[in-house]
Design an enzyme around this catalytic site. Structure first.
Site: not given
Ligand code: PLP
Length: 370
Positions: A37, A135, A253, A301
């Site tokens: 998956k 679930r 940043y 990023m």
């Protein structure tokens, strides 16, 4: 497309084969199946499935979605045309595709089972019973009604452990007892209870079919490295700039990191856009040139800054840092990012080139040219 100036992930398919063998050996008598998956946990389902099919004659696969099954069916068309592909999330209104791609649904309720026999009587299906996970899976009270569906051909009955990541958790034994009781009502179906974690709990958990995911891809389900599992993925990125800064200078940043001594900063060509979590700024280490170096300041990023002060002169532009791999275990990096290895792998950015290796060389064409 990628170059030495970008992040890439090296995928060691020989290690994947070794992990498959070791995990299979942990449960004598059970057939190992490979969980593919999320594009093979982010590393490439087709390459992983082709290598396992060709080298280990793996013929049983699991995916989450039908569309993943369709892609896997196409990817295995030449090597393993008869492979069995189970779809864990079950058929929700997309029944035709199961027929066309010869996918086996994992039915998760009586309702789904009824819809399935109506659409495809006599086509095999698996049933997942919930034994305490709450679930996904049919509740045990639906067993008799499911058994009474005349043309339902159940070829596998399964459940899933909620605490597979904690070997000694008492809930594992409780779920196993519930599963043992219910599977006895399906004497003709194969039984499947465990994922990687369960396969390592003990040989009596293996039943007939192991659903091996994360361990194949080189990550321990227990949050720390284990002997049975060799690393498969190595994520690396090059240094593209080096700064020498003075006490009081801030980095990145928001000026999050402020040097308290003369500090050498290396900037790596990788960021959260590549799947290196922003949370890595809170204590992750990377490995470069034999040195362990902390991430400092914000991960942005496309860029990450690390402190290389203690490796003077040894590191230059173009050198690659290992974000995770053999020298920076993914389990440790994940913990520092407040997540798990599963998430680091499946969130690897699309622009991160996957480079496949087999037998110590770049993988031959039959692995990837599909
Ligand atoms: C993902 C999944 C697996 C594989 O689990 P790993 O921990 O990755 O080995 C097995 N069974 C089910 C139902 C799953 O969803």
């Amino acid at each position: 497309m990628s170059s030495d100036s970008t992040a890439h992930v090296d995928v060691d398919l020989s290690a994947l084969i070794t992990n498959f063998e070791r995990l299979a050996a942990a449960s004598v008598g059970a057939t190992p199946a490979a969980v593919m998956k999320c594009d093979g946990y982010g590393l490439g389902a087709i390459a992983a499935a082709r290598v396992l099919a060709k080298r280990k004659n793996c013929q049983v696969f699991f995916v989450a979605h039908a569309i993943e099954g369709v892609q896997l069916r196409a990817g295995l068309a030449d090597l393993a045309p008869g492979a069995e592909i189970f779809v864990l999330n079950g058929p929700i209104g997309d029944l035709q595709i199961y027929h066309d791609a010869r996918l086996t649904p994992v039915l998760n309720s009586l309702d789904q089972a009824k819809q399935w026999v109506e659409a495809h009587p006599d086509m095999p299906a698996a049933v997942h019973f919930d034994t305490g996970f709450n679930r996904l899976g049919a509740p045990e009270r639906e067993i008799d009604a499911i058994l009474s569906l005349k043309r339902l051909r159940i070829n596998m009955v399964m459940s899933h452990l909620a605490h597979a990541g904690t070997r000694a958790h008492p809930a594992n034994g409780q779920q196993k007892r519930r599963f043992d009781a219910l599977q006895a009502k399906f004497p003709d179906a194969r039984r499947s209870l465990v994922s990687t974690g369960g396969a390592l709990i003990g040989p009596d958990y293996g039943a007939d079919l192991l659903r091996l995911g994360i361990g194949l891809y080189g990550v321990s389900p227990f949050g720390c490295p284990v002997d049975e599992i060799d690393p498969v993925a190595t994520l690396s990125a090059p240094v593209i700039q080096i700064f020498d800064i003075a006490p009081g200078d801030a980095v990145g940043y928001d000026g999050l990191f402020v040097a308290d001594r003369p500090t050498r900063i290396a900037t790596l060509s990788i960021g959260y856009g590549d799947g290196f979590p922003r949370a890595a700024g809170d204590g992750a280490n990377v490995s470069i040139g034999g040195f362990t170096c902390p991430v400092v300041g914000r991960v942005s990023m496309d860029l990450t800054t690390i402190d290389i002060t203690h490796a003077p002169g040894a590191i230059s532009i173009g050198d690659r840092a290992e974000i995770f791999g053999r020298t920076a275990p993914i389990e440790h990096v994940a913990k520092a990012c407040n997540t798990i290895g599963y998430e680091l792998l499946t969130r690897l950015g699309r622009r991160v080139e996957r480079r496949y290796w087999l037998d110590g060389a770049r993988a031959p064409a039959w692995v990837i040219d599909k």
